[in-house]
Design an enzyme around this catalytic site. Structure first.
Site, PDB file in Angstrom:
ATOM      1  N   LYS A  36       0.834  -1.203   0.000  1.00 46.23           N
ATOM      2  CA  LYS A  36       0.000   0.000   0.000  1.00 46.23           C
ATOM      3  C   LYS A  36       0.873   1.259   0.000  1.00 46.23           C
ATOM      4  O   LYS A  36       0.630   2.211  -0.727  1.00 46.23           O
ATOM      5  CB  LYS A  36      -0.867  -0.003   1.277  1.00 46.23           C
ATOM      6  CG  LYS A  36      -2.340   0.151   1.006  1.00 46.23           C
ATOM      7  CD  LYS A  36      -3.132   0.100   2.297  1.00 46.23           C
ATOM      8  CE  LYS A  36      -4.388  -0.705   2.066  1.00 46.23           C
ATOM      9  NZ  LYS A  36      -5.262  -0.784   3.226  1.00 46.23           N
ATOM     10  N   THR A  87     -11.320  -1.503  12.688  1.00 46.90           N
ATOM     11  CA  THR A  87     -11.917  -2.099  13.885  1.00 46.90           C
ATOM     12  C   THR A  87     -13.006  -3.074  13.411  1.00 46.90           C
ATOM     13  O   THR A  87     -14.192  -2.841  13.619  1.00 46.90           O
ATOM     14  CB  THR A  87     -12.530  -1.026  14.809  1.00 46.90           C
ATOM     15  OG1 THR A  87     -13.308  -0.107  14.003  1.00 46.90           O
ATOM     16  CG2 THR A  87     -11.468  -0.245  15.536  1.00 46.90           C
ATOM     17  N   GLU A 159     -17.715   7.062   2.119  1.00 45.87           N
ATOM     18  CA  GLU A 159     -16.927   6.608   0.974  1.00 45.87           C
ATOM     19  C   GLU A 159     -17.624   7.079  -0.290  1.00 45.87           C
ATOM     20  O   GLU A 159     -18.846   7.110  -0.359  1.00 45.87           O
ATOM     21  CB  GLU A 159     -16.808   5.087   0.981  1.00 45.87           C
ATOM     22  CG  GLU A 159     -15.866   4.602   2.065  1.00 45.87           C
ATOM     23  CD  GLU A 159     -15.830   3.094   2.195  1.00 45.87           C
ATOM     24  OE1 GLU A 159     -16.195   2.388   1.244  1.00 45.87           O
ATOM     25  OE2 GLU A 159     -15.430   2.627   3.272  1.00 45.87           O
ATOM     26  N   ASN A 215     -24.312   6.518  13.511  1.00 43.11           N
ATOM     27  CA  ASN A 215     -24.457   5.433  12.539  1.00 43.11           C
ATOM     28  C   ASN A 215     -25.707   4.600  12.814  1.00 43.11           C
ATOM     29  O   ASN A 215     -26.410   4.186  11.891  1.00 43.11           O
ATOM     30  CB  ASN A 215     -23.214   4.539  12.541  1.00 43.11           C
ATOM     31  CG  ASN A 215     -22.151   5.091  11.603  1.00 43.11           C
ATOM     32  OD1 ASN A 215     -22.365   6.117  10.956  1.00 43.11           O
ATOM     33  ND2 ASN A 215     -21.013   4.436  11.520  1.00 43.11           N
ATOM     34  N   PHE A 256     -31.567   9.536   3.655  1.00 45.19           N
ATOM     35  CA  PHE A 256     -31.646   8.168   4.180  1.00 45.19           C
ATOM     36  C   PHE A 256     -33.076   7.639   4.199  1.00 45.19           C
ATOM     37  O   PHE A 256     -33.449   6.856   5.053  1.00 45.19           O
ATOM     38  CB  PHE A 256     -30.979   8.053   5.556  1.00 45.19           C
ATOM     39  CG  PHE A 256     -29.483   8.110   5.451  1.00 45.19           C
ATOM     40  CD1 PHE A 256     -28.729   6.948   5.490  1.00 45.19           C
ATOM     41  CD2 PHE A 256     -28.826   9.310   5.250  1.00 45.19           C
ATOM     42  CE1 PHE A 256     -27.352   6.995   5.343  1.00 45.19           C
ATOM     43  CE2 PHE A 256     -27.457   9.372   5.097  1.00 45.19           C
ATOM     44  CZ  PHE A 256     -26.710   8.212   5.149  1.00 45.19           C
ATOM     45  N   LEU A 257     -33.877   8.119   3.261  1.00 49.11           N
ATOM     46  CA  LEU A 257     -35.258   7.611   3.128  1.00 49.11           C
ATOM     47  C   LEU A 257     -35.433   6.961   1.761  1.00 49.11           C
ATOM     48  O   LEU A 257     -36.485   7.066   1.152  1.00 49.11           O
ATOM     49  CB  LEU A 257     -36.269   8.750   3.318  1.00 49.11           C
ATOM     50  CG  LEU A 257     -36.478   9.235   4.751  1.00 49.11           C
ATOM     51  CD1 LEU A 257     -37.527  10.340   4.794  1.00 49.11           C
ATOM     52  CD2 LEU A 257     -36.886   8.096   5.690  1.00 49.11           C
ATOM     53  N   CYS A 267     -19.287   0.168   7.684  1.00 47.57           N
ATOM     54  CA  CYS A 267     -19.616   0.872   8.932  1.00 47.57           C
ATOM     55  C   CYS A 267     -20.955   0.456   9.548  1.00 47.57           C
ATOM     56  O   CYS A 267     -20.979  -0.075  10.662  1.00 47.57           O
ATOM     57  CB  CYS A 267     -19.601   2.379   8.694  1.00 47.57           C
ATOM     58  SG  CYS A 267     -17.944   2.992   8.377  1.00 47.57           S
ATOM     59  N   LYS A 327     -22.341   0.729  -2.305  1.00 42.85           N
ATOM     60  CA  LYS A 327     -23.023   1.932  -2.787  1.00 42.85           C
ATOM     61  C   LYS A 327     -22.217   2.498  -3.951  1.00 42.85           C
ATOM     62  O   LYS A 327     -21.134   1.987  -4.258  1.00 42.85           O
ATOM     63  CB  LYS A 327     -23.194   2.951  -1.677  1.00 42.85           C
ATOM     64  CG  LYS A 327     -21.897   3.535  -1.182  1.00 42.85           C
ATOM     65  CD  LYS A 327     -22.205   4.661  -0.221  1.00 42.85           C
ATOM     66  CE  LYS A 327     -20.944   5.291   0.290  1.00 42.85           C
ATOM     67  NZ  LYS A 327     -21.165   6.389   1.174  1.00 42.85           N
TER      68      LYS A 327
HETATM   69  P1  NAD Z   1      -9.235  -0.101   6.332  1.00 41.99           P
HETATM   70  O1  NAD Z   1      -9.294  -1.538   6.665  1.00 41.99           O
HETATM   71  O2  NAD Z   1      -9.529   0.360   4.945  1.00 41.99           O
HETATM   72  O3  NAD Z   1      -7.770   0.463   6.700  1.00 41.99           O
HETATM   73  C1  NAD Z   1      -7.088   0.183   7.881  1.00 41.99           C
HETATM   74  C2  NAD Z   1      -5.585   0.273   7.586  1.00 41.99           C
HETATM   75  O4  NAD Z   1      -4.858   0.211   8.805  1.00 41.99           O
HETATM   76  C3  NAD Z   1      -5.055  -0.861   6.724  1.00 41.99           C
HETATM   77  O5  NAD Z   1      -4.367  -0.314   5.589  1.00 41.99           O
HETATM   78  C4  NAD Z   1      -4.082  -1.615   7.633  1.00 41.99           C
HETATM   79  O6  NAD Z   1      -2.986  -2.187   6.944  1.00 41.99           O
HETATM   80  C5  NAD Z   1      -3.657  -0.509   8.578  1.00 41.99           C
HETATM   81  N1  NAD Z   1      -3.129  -0.974   9.872  1.00 41.99           N
HETATM   82  C6  NAD Z   1      -3.704  -1.822  10.755  1.00 41.99           C
HETATM   83  N2  NAD Z   1      -2.927  -1.959  11.842  1.00 41.99           N
HETATM   84  C7  NAD Z   1      -1.837  -1.168  11.662  1.00 41.99           C
HETATM   85  C8  NAD Z   1      -0.675  -0.869  12.439  1.00 41.99           C
HETATM   86  N3  NAD Z   1      -0.471  -1.405  13.650  1.00 41.99           N
HETATM   87  N4  NAD Z   1       0.235  -0.014  11.927  1.00 41.99           N
HETATM   88  C9  NAD Z   1       0.041   0.554  10.717  1.00 41.99           C
HETATM   89  N5  NAD Z   1      -1.032   0.319   9.938  1.00 41.99           N
HETATM   90  C10 NAD Z   1      -1.965  -0.529  10.405  1.00 41.99           C
HETATM   91  O7  NAD Z   1     -10.208   0.623   7.365  1.00 41.99           O
HETATM   92  P2  NAD Z   1     -11.081   1.971   7.133  1.00 41.99           P
HETATM   93  O8  NAD Z   1     -12.290   1.695   6.323  1.00 41.99           O
HETATM   94  O9  NAD Z   1     -10.167   3.064   6.726  1.00 41.99           O
HETATM   95  O10 NAD Z   1     -11.587   2.214   8.631  1.00 41.99           O
HETATM   96  C11 NAD Z   1     -10.699   2.638   9.660  1.00 41.99           C
HETATM   97  C12 NAD Z   1     -11.534   3.020  10.872  1.00 41.99           C
HETATM   98  O11 NAD Z   1     -12.352   4.162  10.559  1.00 41.99           O
HETATM   99  C13 NAD Z   1     -12.525   1.940  11.336  1.00 41.99           C
HETATM  100  O12 NAD Z   1     -12.622   1.976  12.717  1.00 41.99           O
HETATM  101  C14 NAD Z   1     -13.826   2.355  10.696  1.00 41.99           C
HETATM  102  O13 NAD Z   1     -14.953   1.896  11.414  1.00 41.99           O
HETATM  103  C15 NAD Z   1     -13.736   3.869  10.794  1.00 41.99           C
HETATM  104  N6  NAD Z   1     -14.516   4.597   9.793  1.00 41.99           N
HETATM  105  C16 NAD Z   1     -14.592   4.137   8.514  1.00 41.99           C
HETATM  106  C17 NAD Z   1     -15.321   4.869   7.570  1.00 41.99           C
HETATM  107  C18 NAD Z   1     -15.409   4.375   6.151  1.00 41.99           C
HETATM  108  O14 NAD Z   1     -16.257   4.925   5.406  1.00 41.99           O
HETATM  109  N7  NAD Z   1     -14.623   3.400   5.724  1.00 41.99           N
HETATM  110  C19 NAD Z   1     -15.974   6.059   7.932  1.00 41.99           C
HETATM  111  C20 NAD Z   1     -15.844   6.504   9.248  1.00 41.99           C
HETATM  112  C21 NAD Z   1     -15.114   5.768  10.167  1.00 41.99           C
END
Ligand code: NAD
Length: 443
Positions: A36, A87, A159, A215, A256-257, A267, A327
């Site tokens: 990445k 998470t 997203e 959410n 959201f309707l 999420c 989506k």
């Molecule tokens: P993702 O899985 O796309 O990305 C997580 C990244 O963290 C990965 O690239 C992984 O390699 C990296 N990673 C994990 N452990 C690591 C470490 N110890 N050191 C360095 N890098 C590490 O996840 P995401 O969709 O970006 O979501 C991240 C957080 O944000 C989650 O808690 C999610 O619920 C929250 N969130 C996501 C969105 C969304 O639309 N995707 C919106 C709001 C909040």
């Protein structure tokens, strides 16, 4: 101007890092996934997120944005460290905190001076306190007494419009008990502060709760209109008219309707399950959230029943699915309704011809388990290729590209004229005018 390290360069980390740099901060994005990081260094964005490439390019060129796999080095020199790791859900639905814990411990092992640790990942209420404990334990191991503060700064971006959302948020939530950290966070978001974006300042626990509550509320709204849609079908009402009138009520609002095949993505499904779990663990079960989770599962399967009710037995039938991402404007298929619906159709004997403008690579591995026996899945070259000799079109994602299909061509490519428009994009009249048998949701 602030010096920031962002740990995790997924959907949230990459957008946060790039946009924070765009606000004039100096940002280093860290990920343990070397591929990445290599890709980002070359200016190739590993996810499909409109507009992100331009922000990354601009800030890399200006020297404000860098990428690395060396977390310790980044933590040492940056006084502000964002945690934006995943998470994901565990088997019982609670949030898996192993990546947050690993990141927190690595921060504790590497920090050299006062550090503001900002949790941007969505985490259960109480995680901020755990982050304090994990960092303190690592400092204790090192025999060091370095001051730090932990801030909960949940992210609300969507997203597909993540860059816009990050730079034009409805509000910024800052949860911390540290006065210095609060001031530093305002500096980080200085551009927004000057634009008069509302800042909600609160404690760690409230900030963590705000994200889950937001959410869950949106998931409630979607499931509510889905259930009303299902009732409309039985009662002879048109849910689109109902939703339009509901949305005009200022107390309800129009967003959201839109009824559909159920919510998905990375999420809503995981966050509703995690919140329900927290409620049960605290002895305060959240009946509404529990019901919404079950309702959403039913909605996805209901779509399979709807297709079978229209087509008759699915055994040996070929069905085209257009739209696989959860989506439009993303390649993300995490918990996409398309997965459950594809599984349901294949289980009932159907073969599938699949196409999505951005998620084909994702679909190839996420749907791999359905590919046996040979010929069950066909990954099409474009939307019209997917339709060839299929007996039905099932439209699952509201991509702009799918909003303007040539319906006459659709009809001529299908072997039977069935059109399941599960996003209610088309009017029944226009589909029927070219001889298609039209099925929407709630109308
Ligand atoms: P993702 O899985 O796309 O990305 C997580 C990244 O963290 C990965 O690239 C992984 O390699 C990296 N990673 C994990 N452990 C690591 C470490 N110890 N050191 C360095 N890098 C590490 O996840 P995401 O969709 O970006 O979501 C991240 C957080 O944000 C989650 O808690 C999610 O619920 C929250 N969130 C996501 C969105 C969304 O639309 N995707 C919106 C709001 C909040």
């Amino acid at each position: 101007m602030a010096y920031i390290a962002v740990i995790g360069t997924g959907y949230v980390g990459s957008v946060s890092g790039a946009c924070l740099a765009d606000f004039g901060n100096w940002v280093t994005c860290v990920d343990k996934d070397a591929e990445k990081i290599r890709s980002l260094e070359k200016g190739v964005i590993p996810i499909f997120e409109p507009g992100l490439d331009a922000v990354v390019e601009r800030n890399v060129r200006a020297g404000r944005l860098r990428f690395t796999t060396d977390m310790a080095a980044a933590v040492k020199v940056h006084p502000i460290v964002f945690i934006a790791v995943g998470t994901p859900p565990t088997e019982d639905g609670s949030a898996d905190l192993q990546y947050v814990e690993a990141a927190a411990r690595e921060i504790g092992q590497a920090m050299e001076g006062y550090t503001v640790v900002v949790d941007k990942s969505t985490v259960p209420i109480g995680t901020g306190q755990k982050v304090i404990r994990w960092i303190s334990e690592e400092l204790h191991q090192r025999g060091r007494d370095i001051p730090f503060d932990v801030v909960s700064n949940p992210e609300f971006l969507r997203e597909g419009s993540a860059v816009y959302d990050f730079t034009h948020p409805d509000r910024v939530v800052i949860g911390t008990d540290g006065e210095t950290a609060r001031k530093i966070m305002k500096d980080v978001y200085r551009s927004l502060y000057l634009n008069e974006t509302p800042f909600i300042e609160t404690n760690l626990e409230s900030a963590e709760m705000i994200k889950y509550a937001a959410n869950a509320f949106l998931a409630v709204k979607i499931s509510f209109i889905n259930e009303i849609a299902n009732l409309c079908e039985k009662a002879g009402a048109n849910v689109q008219d109902v939703a339009k009138a509901l949305g005009r009520d200022g107390r309800i609002g129009p967003k959201f309707l839109h009824p559909g095949p159920g919510y998905g993505g990375s999420c809503f499904p995981k966050d509703t399950r995690a919140l329900a779990n927290i409620g049960r663990a605290c002895g305060e079960p959240l009946g509404i959230v529990e019901t919404v989770i079950a309702s959403n599962e039913r909605q996805k399967l209901r779509m399979v029943d709807k297709i079978e009710a229209g087509l008759g037995s699915l055994s040996g039938k070929t069905i085209a699915i257009l739209g696989l991402a959860f989506k439009a404007n993303t390649d993300d298929m995490r918990e996409s309704p398309a997965i459950t619906i594809a599984e349901g159709l294949v289980k009932r004997g159907a073969r599938l011809r699949l196409w999505d403008p951005a998620a084909m690579k994702e679909a190839a591995w996420r749907l791999a388990a359905l590919a046996e026996p040979e010929g069950t899945l066909y990954f099409a070259a474009d939307e019209y290729d997917a339709l060839k000799d299929a007996c039905a079109l099932v439209l699952l994602t509201e991509w702009n590209q799918l909003r303007n299909l040539d319906l006459t061509r659709v009809k001529s490519l299908l072997s039977l004229p069935y059109f399941f428009d599960l996003r209610n994009i088309y009017q029944r009249e226009e589909a029927e005018a070219v001889g298609l048998r039209y099925y929407g949701v709630g109308k």
